[in-house]
Design a protein around this motif. Structure first.
Motif, PDB file in Angstrom:
ATOM      1  N   LEU A 101       0.805  -1.222   0.000  1.00  0.00           N
ATOM      2  CA  LEU A 101       0.000   0.000   0.000  1.00  0.00           C
ATOM      3  C   LEU A 101       0.836   1.269   0.000  1.00  0.00           C
ATOM      4  N   GLY A 102       2.124   1.140   0.289  1.00  0.00           N
ATOM      5  CA  GLY A 102       2.954   2.337   0.474  1.00  0.00           C
ATOM      6  C   GLY A 102       2.938   3.299  -0.688  1.00  0.00           C
ATOM      7  N   GLU A 103       3.236   2.805  -1.901  1.00  0.00           N
ATOM      8  CA  GLU A 103       3.345   3.699  -3.063  1.00  0.00           C
ATOM      9  C   GLU A 103       2.014   4.330  -3.452  1.00  0.00           C
ATOM     10  N   PRO A 104       0.931   3.528  -3.632  1.00  0.00           N
ATOM     11  CA  PRO A 104      -0.333   4.164  -4.042  1.00  0.00           C
ATOM     12  C   PRO A 104      -0.890   5.121  -3.001  1.00  0.00           C
ATOM     13  N   LEU A 105      -0.776   4.799  -1.700  1.00  0.00           N
ATOM     14  CA  LEU A 105      -1.299   5.714  -0.679  1.00  0.00           C
ATOM     15  C   LEU A 105      -0.489   7.003  -0.627  1.00  0.00           C
ATOM     16  N   GLU A 106       0.805   6.912  -0.823  1.00  0.00           N
ATOM     17  CA  GLU A 106       1.628   8.122  -0.848  1.00  0.00           C
ATOM     18  C   GLU A 106       1.304   8.965  -2.078  1.00  0.00           C
ATOM     19  N   SER A 107       1.019   8.305  -3.197  1.00  0.00           N
ATOM     20  CA  SER A 107       0.624   9.043  -4.403  1.00  0.00           C
ATOM     21  C   SER A 107      -0.677   9.790  -4.170  1.00  0.00           C
ATOM     22  N   PHE A 108      -1.630   9.130  -3.513  1.00  0.00           N
ATOM     23  CA  PHE A 108      -2.883   9.812  -3.179  1.00  0.00           C
ATOM     24  C   PHE A 108      -2.631  10.992  -2.258  1.00  0.00           C
ATOM     25  N   ARG A 109      -1.771  10.806  -1.273  1.00  0.00           N
ATOM     26  CA  ARG A 109      -1.491  11.886  -0.323  1.00  0.00           C
ATOM     27  C   ARG A 109      -0.931  13.105  -1.047  1.00  0.00           C
ATOM     28  N   GLN A 110       0.031  12.873  -1.941  1.00  0.00           N
ATOM     29  CA  GLN A 110       0.634  13.982  -2.677  1.00  0.00           C
ATOM     30  C   GLN A 110      -0.386  14.637  -3.608  1.00  0.00           C
ATOM     31  N   LEU A 111      -1.214  13.793  -4.250  1.00  0.00           N
ATOM     32  CA  LEU A 111      -2.182  14.318  -5.201  1.00  0.00           C
ATOM     33  C   LEU A 111      -3.219  15.199  -4.514  1.00  0.00           C
ATOM     34  N   LEU A 112      -3.626  14.809  -3.309  1.00  0.00           N
ATOM     35  CA  LEU A 112      -4.681  15.530  -2.613  1.00  0.00           C
ATOM     36  C   LEU A 112      -4.168  16.632  -1.709  1.00  0.00           C
ATOM     37  N   SER A 113      -2.843  16.761  -1.594  1.00  0.00           N
ATOM     38  CA  SER A 113      -2.280  17.833  -0.765  1.00  0.00           C
ATOM     39  C   SER A 113      -2.275  19.136  -1.558  1.00  0.00           C
ATOM     40  N   PRO A 114      -2.531  20.281  -0.897  1.00  0.00           N
ATOM     41  CA  PRO A 114      -2.465  21.576  -1.583  1.00  0.00           C
ATOM     42  C   PRO A 114      -1.069  21.801  -2.156  1.00  0.00           C
ATOM     43  N   ILE A 115      -1.029  22.275  -3.381  1.00  0.00           N
ATOM     44  CA  ILE A 115       0.256  22.523  -4.044  1.00  0.00           C
ATOM     45  C   ILE A 115       0.381  24.008  -4.336  1.00  0.00           C
ATOM     46  N   ASP A 116       1.465  24.607  -3.866  1.00  0.00           N
ATOM     47  CA  ASP A 116       1.722  26.016  -4.152  1.00  0.00           C
ATOM     48  C   ASP A 116       2.195  26.143  -5.593  1.00  0.00           C
ATOM     49  N   PHE A 117       1.560  27.055  -6.341  1.00  0.00           N
ATOM     50  CA  PHE A 117       1.926  27.243  -7.748  1.00  0.00           C
ATOM     51  C   PHE A 117       3.239  28.007  -7.843  1.00  0.00           C
ATOM     52  N   ASP A 118       4.171  27.469  -8.597  1.00  0.00           N
ATOM     53  CA  ASP A 118       5.468  28.106  -8.809  1.00  0.00           C
ATOM     54  C   ASP A 118       5.567  28.509 -10.276  1.00  0.00           C
ATOM     55  N   ALA A 119       5.352  29.790 -10.546  1.00  0.00           N
ATOM     56  CA  ALA A 119       5.354  30.275 -11.929  1.00  0.00           C
ATOM     57  C   ALA A 119       6.713  30.057 -12.591  1.00  0.00           C
ATOM     58  N   LYS A 120       7.790  30.192 -11.848  1.00  0.00           N
ATOM     59  CA  LYS A 120       9.136  30.071 -12.417  1.00  0.00           C
ATOM     60  C   LYS A 120       9.381  28.691 -13.016  1.00  0.00           C
ATOM     61  N   SER A 121       8.780  27.665 -12.437  1.00  0.00           N
ATOM     62  CA  SER A 121       9.010  26.301 -12.929  1.00  0.00           C
ATOM     63  C   SER A 121       7.866  25.782 -13.780  1.00  0.00           C
ATOM     64  N   CYS A 122       6.820  26.579 -13.989  1.00  0.00           N
ATOM     65  CA  CYS A 122       5.665  26.139 -14.775  1.00  0.00           C
ATOM     66  C   CYS A 122       6.052  25.979 -16.244  1.00  0.00           C
ATOM     67  N   GLU A 123       5.692  24.839 -16.824  1.00  0.00           N
ATOM     68  CA  GLU A 123       5.990  24.572 -18.241  1.00  0.00           C
ATOM     69  C   GLU A 123       4.711  24.312 -19.029  1.00  0.00           C
ATOM     70  N   TYR A 147       5.908  36.291 -19.186  1.00  0.00           N
ATOM     71  CA  TYR A 147       7.179  35.608 -19.406  1.00  0.00           C
ATOM     72  C   TYR A 147       8.242  36.008 -18.385  1.00  0.00           C
ATOM     73  N   GLN A 148       8.076  37.158 -17.791  1.00  0.00           N
ATOM     74  CA  GLN A 148       8.987  37.548 -16.717  1.00  0.00           C
ATOM     75  C   GLN A 148       8.771  36.650 -15.492  1.00  0.00           C
ATOM     76  N   GLU A 149       7.507  36.372 -15.190  1.00  0.00           N
ATOM     77  CA  GLU A 149       7.187  35.537 -14.036  1.00  0.00           C
ATOM     78  C   GLU A 149       7.306  34.049 -14.338  1.00  0.00           C
ATOM     79  N   ALA A 150       7.002  33.658 -15.579  1.00  0.00           N
ATOM     80  CA  ALA A 150       6.990  32.232 -15.941  1.00  0.00           C
ATOM     81  C   ALA A 150       7.688  32.053 -17.282  1.00  0.00           C
ATOM     82  N   PRO A 151       9.014  32.028 -17.290  1.00  0.00           N
ATOM     83  CA  PRO A 151       9.759  31.995 -18.566  1.00  0.00           C
ATOM     84  C   PRO A 151       9.614  30.710 -19.361  1.00  0.00           C
ATOM     85  N   HIS A 152       9.052  29.649 -18.768  1.00  0.00           N
ATOM     86  CA  HIS A 152       8.978  28.366 -19.472  1.00  0.00           C
ATOM     87  C   HIS A 152       7.585  28.039 -19.991  1.00  0.00           C
ATOM     88  N   VAL A 153       6.618  28.940 -19.833  1.00  0.00           N
ATOM     89  CA  VAL A 153       5.277  28.651 -20.344  1.00  0.00           C
ATOM     90  C   VAL A 153       5.239  28.869 -21.853  1.00  0.00           C
TER      91      VAL A 153
END
Length: 342
Positions: A101-123, A147-153
């Motif tokens: 159960l370790g891998e799938p439950l951890e994947s669910f945890r990450q998927l359902l956790s709030p994620i801070d948007f990082d414009a610099k790394s957004c592709e 493009y100044q905030e998100a150069p990779h979009v």
């Protein structure tokens, strides 16, 4: 959503192996009806080695946790734990299930956790349906900050199709549109960017170049209508409802098509006001006011509900709202369009 489906199917596959569901012929629907929260409880029990401590972590009473352990034993057909003093010692079956159960439950945890948007790394690639007007007079003022905030979009701009507007979101996968819609947009979401006025463009060789353009003149000379004005067309027709119909000699998507012949015939091109000034300066044309009352119209950004809660989409909409809204407001003020509407 496909990522979530992959994780869920992987979890179901793990359960199928663990519980011999394939051998038993159990369908996915039957797996779904099982209480998968029990497996989370098993993981906590293995970690805590205590019914009381596991109950505290799950905010349950000790008796409720004991009942869950009983259901787990029935579900997995194994005692799962033996007692040694104050501690529960997991069986090989419990440890095996917990590892699986370790891998799938951890994947669910990450998927359902709030994620801070990082414009610099957004592709991400954003697909935007827009008019020629917005492409020439609005987006150029938002793109530098984007493009100044998100150069990779990246951006995929689509020509706006008024007759198939909703389909561009449903089937064309447009994320955002910038336009004045001329049909109902429900169930799409929208926000007004500001008000846009209308002016006329004429060649310096036009007979009216050095004269005041009256209503009779506007109706008498030939016109070109371009796609950026399609949202204006109905408003113009309504304002001229009791007047003779204008003679339309050209309708095209791009402004350049009209500009190519503007010196060859006495054309009047009616376009959004700020575009008129931009084009006039670039192509040495004359700007004339409309010779009749016309109320400035609202220009909007429109998006599909699927993009409502996407951090990347929210970030993009905020920039478009701030930059384009500020630009439209300044033009409204500069052109005197901020008077009370009639």
């Amino acid at each position: 959503m496909s990522h979530l489906n992959d994780i869920f199917l992987r979890l179901l596959g793990t359960l199928a192996t663990l519980l011999d569901y394939v051998r038993l012929g159990m369908e996915v629907e039957e797996i779904y009806r099982r209480d998968l929260n029990l497996l989370v409880a098993l993981r906590i029990l293995v970690e805590e080695r205590s019914v009381s401590r596991a109950a505290n972590r799950l905010n349950l009473s000790q008796s409720a946790m004991s009942r869950i352990l009983g259901r787990l034993r029935s579900l997995l057909a194994d005692p799962l734990f033996t007692r040694q003093g104050q501690y529960l010692i997991p069986t090989e079956k419990a440890l095996s299930v917990n590892r699986a159960l370790g891998e799938p439950l951890e994947s669910f945890r990450q998927l359902l956790s709030p994620i801070d948007f990082d414009a610099k790394s957004c592709e991400q690639t954003f697909t935007i349906a827009t008019t020629d007007y917005a492409m020439q007079t609005l987006m150029p003022f938002a793109l530098p900050r984007i493009y100044q905030e998100a150069p990779h979009v990246a951006f995929d701009f689509l020509p706006l199709q008024n007759e198939h507007f909703k389909d561009q979101f449903t089937y064309g996968r447009a994320d955002l549109a910038i336009c004045r819609p001329i049909h109902s947009i429900e169930p799409l979401q929208h926000e007004i960017l500001g008000r846009v006025g209308v002016l006329c463009l004429l060649s310096k060789h036009h007979p009216l170049a050095d004269k005041n353009m009256e209503l009779d003149d506007y109706l008498a000379y030939p016109h070109a209508m371009i796609a950026i004005s399609d949202g204006v067309k109905l408003l113009l027709e309504q304002a001229l409802a009791d007047k003779p119909q204008r003679r339309m000699v050209l309708r095209a998507y791009h402004l350049e098509a009209a500009l190519a012949i503007v010196d060859m015939m006495p054309l009047i091109i009616t376009v959004p006001a700020d575009l008129a000034y931009l084009v006039a300066a670039r192509y040495d044309l004359i700007v004339k006011p409309l010779p009749f009352d016309f109320t400035p119209f609202d220009y909007s950004m429109i998006w599909h509900p699927r993009c409502d809660h996407s951090p990347a989409q929210i970030w993009l909409r905020n920039i478009v709202k701030e930059e384009c809204g500020r630009l439209i407001a300044k033009r409204v003020e500069d052109m005197g369009l901020d008077e009370v509407r009639p």
